[in-house]
Design an enzyme around this catalytic site. Sequence first.
Site, short mmCIF file in Angstrom:
data_model
loop_
_atom_site.label_atom_id
_atom_site.label_comp_id
_atom_site.label_asym_id
_atom_site.label_seq_id
_atom_site.Cartn_x
_atom_site.Cartn_y
_atom_site.Cartn_z
N ASP A 154 0.84 -1.19 0.00
CA ASP A 154 0.00 0.00 0.00
C ASP A 154 0.88 1.25 0.00
O ASP A 154 2.03 1.21 0.47
CB ASP A 154 -0.91 0.02 1.24
CG ASP A 154 -1.92 -1.11 1.23
OD1 ASP A 154 -2.24 -1.60 0.14
OD2 ASP A 154 -2.37 -1.48 2.32
N ARG A 155 0.32 2.33 -0.47
CA ARG A 155 1.10 3.58 -0.59
C ARG A 155 1.71 4.01 0.74
O ARG A 155 2.86 4.45 0.80
CB ARG A 155 0.19 4.68 -1.14
CG ARG A 155 0.91 5.99 -1.40
CD ARG A 155 -0.02 6.99 -2.10
NE ARG A 155 0.63 8.24 -2.36
CZ ARG A 155 0.08 9.25 -3.03
NH1 ARG A 155 -1.16 9.12 -3.48
NH2 ARG A 155 0.74 10.36 -3.25
#
Length: 326
Positions: A154-155
Site C-alpha cells: 500500500d502507498r
Amino acid sequence: MRKESSISRPLSTPSPTPVQSPAVRMIEVTEEQDGQRLDNFLMRVCKGVPKSHIYKAVRGGEVRVNKGRVSPDDRLSTGDIVRVPPMRLPDPGAKRAVPPGEFPIVYEDEGLLVIDKPAGVAVHGGSGVSFGVIEALRASRPQARFLELAHRLDRETSGLLLIAKKRNVLLSLHEMFRKSEGRKHYFALIEGDWVNDRQHIRFGLTKWTTQTGERRVKVDEAGQAAHTIISLVKRFKGYSLVDAELRTGRTHQIRVHLAASGFPIVGDDKYGRDQTRAAFARKGFSRMFLHAHRLEMLHPLTKEPMVLEAALPKACKKLLDELDAQ
C-alpha cells in the site's frame, strides 16, 4: 550481490497531451509475457493511460481475452489474443513525464532487486497518481529490458518491495507467494493492549467499492480465505507493537484483520480511527504505522535460503521512543 543506499528524487513535470488511439488493437501474448497479470500487461501496452481508465475498460467488457470477458488480475498465457479498445494515449512526440528515481537497495543481483520503499510512495501509477516506484525505476534504468513488481505494498506502507529483473524470476516469485512458501513479516503499531503472545486470525475477505469509487475490503465469511499470524512485540500505554506474518496475500489483509479484531493500526486512513490519526498527526506522525521489515524465502533462481530485512524508519522509531517514555 550488491548492497547500497540511494534516495528517490521526486519530480513534478507536466503530463503530455493525450490523444485518442486510432482503433481497436488485437495483440497476441508472447512467451515473455506468459503469466503476466492483465492490468500490468495493459499498462505496458498503453503507456501513459491512467490505471483507472484501464480498469474501467476491463470491467466494462471493452478489453477481452480470446473474445471473453476478464478481470484485471487474470493472468495471461502465451498465444492469448487481447482486445485493446481505443483509449486516450500520450502524444508519441511528447516526452514521458516520469522522472527517474532510485530507492534504498537492500539486495540486488542479475535477476532480483529488493528495495526499502518509503511510506507515501505508490508502487505504481494509477488512482490519481501519475507514476510510482516501478515507473521511476524504469526511467532511471533505461538499459533494463525487464522490471516488474513481484508483489505490492500500500502507498502508506513502508519496507521490503521485490522487483523482478527477469521473466522467470517473476513467475517463480508469483508461484512462491501463491503457495505461501515465503514468510513476510510486518511491524504494526495498533490501538489497545494486545493480550496473546501469538494469535492466528482467519477472517474471509471481500473487496467492495464505495460510492466515490474507492476500493475497500471487508470481513466476509463467504469471501477469500485469509490468514494472518499476530505476535506481540511490546506493549505501551494504550498501544501495542506487533509482528504480523502474512500466510496469504489479500488486499489490505493485515489492516482489515487487525481492525476487525478491535485493534486498528495507528494512522490507517481507511480502517483506523480518525481521532487517533489526527492526534498522532499533531505529534508530527502523519503516516500509517505498517512496515514490511522481514522476508524469509528461497532465492527464485538458486533456491538458496534468503533473509531480507529493512529497519524501521526513523519516524516510527521516534514515535516508539516517545510512547516508551510515557
